[in-house]
Design a protein around this motif. Structure first.
Motif, PDB file in Angstrom:
ATOM      1  N   VAL A  23       0.327  -4.224   6.868  1.00  0.00           N
ATOM      2  CA  VAL A  23       1.510  -3.766   6.130  1.00  0.00           C
ATOM      3  C   VAL A  23       1.149  -3.359   4.692  1.00  0.00           C
ATOM      4  O   VAL A  23       1.628  -2.340   4.190  1.00  0.00           O
ATOM      5  CB  VAL A  23       2.581  -4.880   6.111  1.00  0.00           C
ATOM      6  N   THR A  24       0.283  -4.142   4.033  1.00  0.00           N
ATOM      7  CA  THR A  24      -0.065  -3.851   2.635  1.00  0.00           C
ATOM      8  C   THR A  24      -0.794  -2.518   2.522  1.00  0.00           C
ATOM      9  O   THR A  24      -0.500  -1.713   1.632  1.00  0.00           O
ATOM     10  CB  THR A  24      -0.956  -4.981   2.076  1.00  0.00           C
ATOM     11  N   ARG A  27       1.568   0.355   3.151  1.00  0.00           N
ATOM     12  CA  ARG A  27       2.426   0.600   1.981  1.00  0.00           C
ATOM     13  C   ARG A  27       1.678   1.408   0.924  1.00  0.00           C
ATOM     14  O   ARG A  27       2.234   2.314   0.312  1.00  0.00           O
ATOM     15  CB  ARG A  27       2.861  -0.755   1.402  1.00  0.00           C
ATOM     16  N   GLN A  30       1.522   4.911   2.232  1.00  0.00           N
ATOM     17  CA  GLN A  30       2.850   5.537   2.179  1.00  0.00           C
ATOM     18  C   GLN A  30       3.154   6.006   0.749  1.00  0.00           C
ATOM     19  O   GLN A  30       3.612   7.126   0.527  1.00  0.00           O
ATOM     20  CB  GLN A  30       3.872   4.494   2.637  1.00  0.00           C
ATOM     21  N   ARG A  31       2.855   5.140  -0.215  1.00  0.00           N
ATOM     22  CA  ARG A  31       3.092   5.519  -1.613  1.00  0.00           C
ATOM     23  C   ARG A  31       2.169   6.661  -2.038  1.00  0.00           C
ATOM     24  O   ARG A  31       2.584   7.559  -2.768  1.00  0.00           O
ATOM     25  CB  ARG A  31       2.853   4.310  -2.522  1.00  0.00           C
ATOM     26  N   GLU A  60      10.150   3.285  -8.711  1.00  0.00           N
ATOM     27  CA  GLU A  60       9.330   2.194  -8.146  1.00  0.00           C
ATOM     28  C   GLU A  60       9.280   1.004  -9.111  1.00  0.00           C
ATOM     29  O   GLU A  60       9.390  -0.155  -8.693  1.00  0.00           O
ATOM     30  CB  GLU A  60       7.903   2.693  -7.865  1.00  0.00           C
TER      31      GLU A  60
END
Ligand code: ZN
Length: 307
Positions: A23-24, A27, A30-31, A60
């Motif tokens: 997940v990290t 992310r 994705q960013r 953000e």
């Protein structure tokens, strides 16, 4: 560790690499994809794409709870007059309060501008330097969860590509007195795996920082190399003045610069997020976080250099 698949839209090469990532890392990617998207139009200083990138970064920061210093996250930067661009840009500055606020400060920086659109091609600057900005966001989230001892200032500089204008403006009108800034850690191009290593530059100027960086490197998942910071190197290989850390260095503020070697897509329209190996990028961000933690613990012992 949860495992998810990346969203659609990735190239097949990237899809293969990221079929199952945690997940990290997802992310981060994705960013990176968001800040290096075509819709940001290459983030050239003074353009609507730059303003969109700025709004995205501020959003953000707001969402995660990183506070501005003063009433606004943005500080104006005066740009050289150029066709098709505004003459005002802006740095984005936020602060993460340390548990012992009021003492020395660590400035963690990256630049969000890039080269814009040329001959109809968008220069997305995924590595240069969306990667540094996204790393700052990830590190900031962790510092907010587990506060540092000392105040950490996050600086997302504008107009690095046009002469490091943003970082020069920052040290000319700093948000805290310059003599409180004990260290600058600058991230510029930290995602590309081509050279198979992340470089830490600056310890030749400031040997006291080397054991701090070595401690952080001990558990790094990527190869960490030291150098690119001595005068005997051939032109271009001494990175002392190659990015925003130079503005701090010229004021006598110690710096550590993290970056990769130039690669085939350096300052080309192919510097896209789908060329980034998520595992390598995650490794460099983890190292940068460990470095910030290690430096925070020793910040009071970092001596000032002579400007
Ligand atoms: Zn750069």
């Amino acid at each position: 560790m949860a495992v998810i698949a990346l969203a659609c839209g990735a190239s097949s090469a990237q899809a293969q690499r990221t079929a199952a990532i945690d997940v990290t890392t997802a992310r981060l990617m994705q960013r990176l994809g968001a800040l290096a998207a075509d819709s940001m139009e290459g983030r050239r200083a003074g353009t609507p794409g730059s303003a969109r990138a700025r709004a995205w970064i501020v959003s953000e920061l707001t969402t995660m709870g990183a506070k501005p210093i003063g009433p606004s996250y943005t500080a104006p930067v005066i740009l050289r007059a150029r066709a098709g661009s505004d003459t005002t840009g802006a740095n984005i500055v936020a602060r993460i309060a340390g548990t012992q606020a009021g003492g020395p400060v660590l400035v963690l920086s990256a630049h969000y501008d890039h080269l814009g659109v040329r001959n109809g091609e968008v220069f997305n600057g995924a590595d240069d330097d969306a990667s540094g900005c996204v790393a700052l966001l990830a590190i900031a989230e962790r510092l907010l969860r587990e506060p540092p001892q000392h105040d950490v200032i996050l600086a997302f500089f504008d107009a690095e590509e046009s002469g490091m204008v943003g970082s020069k403006a920052f040290v000319s009108a700093p948000p805290v007195p310059l003599d409180r800034i004990a260290l600058n850690i600058n991230l510029d191009m930290v995602a590309r795996q081509d050279g198979r290593a992340l470089w830490v530059s600056g310890t030749s100027h400031h040997p006291v920082l080397k054991p701090i960086a070595e401690a952080a490197a001990r558990n790094a998942a990527v190869t960490i190399r030291f150098g690119h910071d001595t005068k005997d190197l051939k032109p271009g290989d001494d990175w002392t003045a190659s990015s925003d850390h130079a503005a701090f260095h010229t004021r006598g503020i110690p710096f550590l610069y993290l970056g990769v070697e130039d690669h085939a897509d350096y300052h080309k329209s192919g510097d896209d997020a789908d060329k980034v190996d998520p595992a390598f990028y995650r490794g460099t961000v983890e190292f940068a976080y460990a470095l910030v933690r290690a430096a925070d613990g020793r910040l009071a012992s970092v001596p000032r250099a002579k400007p």
